[in-house]
Design an enzyme around this catalytic site. Structure first.
Site, PDB file in Angstrom:
ATOM      1  CB  CYS A  60      14.316  -8.053 -33.152  1.00  0.00           C
ATOM      2  SG  CYS A  60      14.437  -8.203 -34.932  1.00  0.00           S
TER       3      CYS A  60
ATOM      4  CB  CYS B 296      -0.898   0.037   1.243  1.00  0.00           C
ATOM      5  SG  CYS B 296      -1.910  -1.428   1.523  1.00  0.00           S
TER       6      CYS B 296
END
Length: 354
Positions: A324, A40
């Site tokens: 790639c 949180c």
């Protein structure tokens, strides 16, 4: 007697900020709860956990890397914050693009209402570049746009925001890959040797400048591959390969057929600062391995620049050597490939076979 873990948390000044639900602390850290597995923000109105169950992290990314997940409110807050950051960075980018002189970090941060260090982190997280690198890339783009046949080199340099010719010429090889007058002339006075051939993946074109291999293109139509090279430098001297070049072509073919062998040749890599960071990260993926676009973004220090990583992969013009094809979706599925998904599948299969 208090446990050492509880005592350590209670003595940490960040615990006082959590108890006070201080919104100013949200920019500096998050806290995680070991018993629930969530994290949180300090200002969260949720019920306070026991101190001995609390763990602090400098960022949400670090908490997630440790295995925690955001609370519903934290997730909503981050989504809203991400949208705010994106808007601030977009405004900063437009300011950089319109400015005659590249604005400094302090001025950009002041306009965004953030500290210089915080703005620098936010800008890099969103764009994958520092503000200075983005401004440099924009100036390079302006020079390339203005260096058309017949244009004045000096005017193009000054219009793009360089304060002097000497400052630009010092970086011209990196910006343009050649002398500015030659770039203006469409690559005139530059020789690029090339050859077309066939391999098991179809047709290919390999081209080499004085620096190194500048293109390795794959496709179904050899004429289309040649047009790609001609379109980039229409006035360069494109020279068919001689005997020495044919030996290079043979090495390239062998590399395509067996990528695990590697291609120990100099490369002439030309791209933006961000693209070159991505391409270097691709070259560090070992044969037989893959990485997701998100993982590449993390490796180059720009975890939010996943889409920009994909665009850099698509802009790569040196197939296989800048691999790639080793980048996949987060679920492991094959995604788009400039030279076709089936070629990507074949390359990965060959590397997996060793």
């Amino acid at each position: 007697m208090k446990s050492s873990a509880r005592k350590a948390v209670e003595q940490d000044p960040r615990w006082a900020a959590v108890q006070a639900r201080d919104p100013a602390a949200d920019r500096h850290f998050v806290y995680a709860v070991k018993t629930t597995g969530i994290y949180c923000r300090p200002s969260s109105p949720t019920r306070l956990p026991r101190p001995e169950n609390v763990e602090f992290f400098d960022s949400a990314a670090e908490a997630e890397a440790a295995g925690y997940r955001p609370s519903r409110r934290a997730a909503a807050d981050m989504s809203s914050l991400a949208a705010q950051h994106a808007a601030l960075v977009e405004a900063a980018c437009r300011h950089i693009e319109r400015a005659e002189d590249a604005p400094g970090l302090e001025a950009l941060a002041e306009a965004a209402g953030l500290s210089a260090s915080h703005f620098h982190r936010v800008f890099k997280a969103v764009t994958g570049l520092t503000p200075k690198a983005y401004a440099r890339a924009q100036r390079a783009r302006k020079v390339r746009e203005r260096l058309r046949p017949g244009a004045s080199v000096t005017e193009a340099i000054l219009d793009a925001g360089f304060n002097s010719n000497s400052r630009f010429y010092a970086d011209s090889a990196q910006v343009l890959g050649m002398k500015p007058a030659d770039y203006r002339a469409g690559g005139a006075n530059n020789e690029i040797r090339f050859a077309l051939g066939e391999c098991s993946l179809g047709h290919f074109l390999v081209a080499q400048s004085e620096i190194g291999v500048c293109a390795l293109l794959l496709g179904d139509d050899p004429e289309a591959l040649l047009r790609d090279l001609q379109d980039k430098f229409p006035q360069a001297r494109l020279i068919g390969g001689d005997g020495d070049f044919e030996r290079l072509v043979a090495r390239v073919v062998g590399f395509i057929e067996a990528p695990n062998l590697g291609l120990d040749l100099p490369l002439d890599v030309r791209g933006t600062a961000f693209q070159e960071r991505v391409w270097q990260a691709l070259r560090e993926i070992p044969p037989g391995n893959t990485a997701s676009y998100a993982e590449i973004a993390q490796r180059i220090g720009s975890p939010r620049a996943v889409r920009a990583v994909a665009q850099a992969c698509a802009a790569n013009s040196i197939a296989v050597a800048i691999p790639c094809h080793r980048v996949v979706r987060s679920d492991g599925a094959l995604s788009g490939y400039r030279w076709g998904v089936e070629r990507k599948r074949q390359l990965l299969d060959r590397e997996a076979e060793g």
